[in-house]
Design an enzyme around this catalytic site. Structure first.
Site: not given
Ligand code: SAM
Length: 214
Positions: A117, A194
């Protein structure tokens, strides 16, 4: 990640055999959990799990831990793992803000951050998973020869990450502003994000950061 309430997701995750429910109790004991001495690779913010499921299937000699904050997303990875039944892959529904509570010194060999994020507002910069604050946490449990691998299509977040990695004294390697057309493309495993963003024509950025000597 678009968040929809998925009915029953929380309950299913609370009882699922592939989800570790008490990760704090496993600090320093992850090898016992997996029942072997193999390297441990962690993906933080794994979303629906496409990347880590593929990696775990390809590399049975590595243990994988996928961390995701939200049940409504994690449930999709859990459903896929129920079919795949990979013995070297577990999931945590956990906020990485507390990641130091679950891993001990030298316990992790590699950390993957994929399409994290961006937290675009300056006042939220500390929440970015590539901030010096998080790098300072990772160094506490990453092996000296271990590394963090980060991919994104977000240029601002990537530039920020390059600066933060340098500021924290980490060594940068394999930096590319167009992963899919680079020397590092071979063997690249695509994440859900991606696939989506590269299909739109966005270049994918990637860096690898090695922690400074302790
Ligand atoms: N990595 C995956 C991809 O590339 O398709 C998902 C990307 S998505 C934009 C970011 C993911 O990170 C979300 O599912 C969000 O809930 C998780 N996330 C964000 N901050 C986090 C944290 N502090 N701890 C665990 N998960 C987190």
């Amino acid at each position: 990640m678009r968040l929809r309430n998925v009915p029953g997701a929380r309950d299913e995750i609370a009882s699922n055999r592939f989800v570790v429910h008490d990760p704090r109790e496993l600090k320093g004991k992850w090898k016992e959990k997996f029942g072997n001495d193999r390297p441990i690779h962690v993906e933080i913010g794994m979303g629906k799990g496409q990347f880590i499921l593929k990696l775990a299937a390809l590399n049975p000699d590595i243990n994988y831990i996928g961390i995701e904050k939200f049940s409504s997303v994690l449930i999709r990875a859990v459903e896929k793992q129920e079919e795949a039944e990979l013995p070297n892959l577990v999931f945590l529904r956990f906020d990485a803000e507390d990641i130091e509570d679950i891993f001990d010194e030298n316990e992790v060999d590699r950390i993957y951050l994929n399409f994290s994020d961006p937290w675009p507002k300056e006042r939220h910069a500390k929440r970015r998973l590539t901030s010096t604050r998080f790098l300072g946490r990772y160094i506490k449990f990453l092996k000296p020869e271990g590394y963090v691998a980060f991919k994104t299509d977000n240029k601002e977040l990537f530039d920020f990450s390059l600066e933060q990695v340098k500021e924290a004294g980490w060594r940068l390697e394999e930096v590319t502003f167009d992963l899919h057309n680079s020397e590092f493309a071979e063997g690249n495993i695509m994440t859900e994000y991606e696939e989506r963003f590269s299909a739109k024509g966005n270049p994918i950025f990637r860096l690898v950061g090695y922690p400074p000597a302790r």
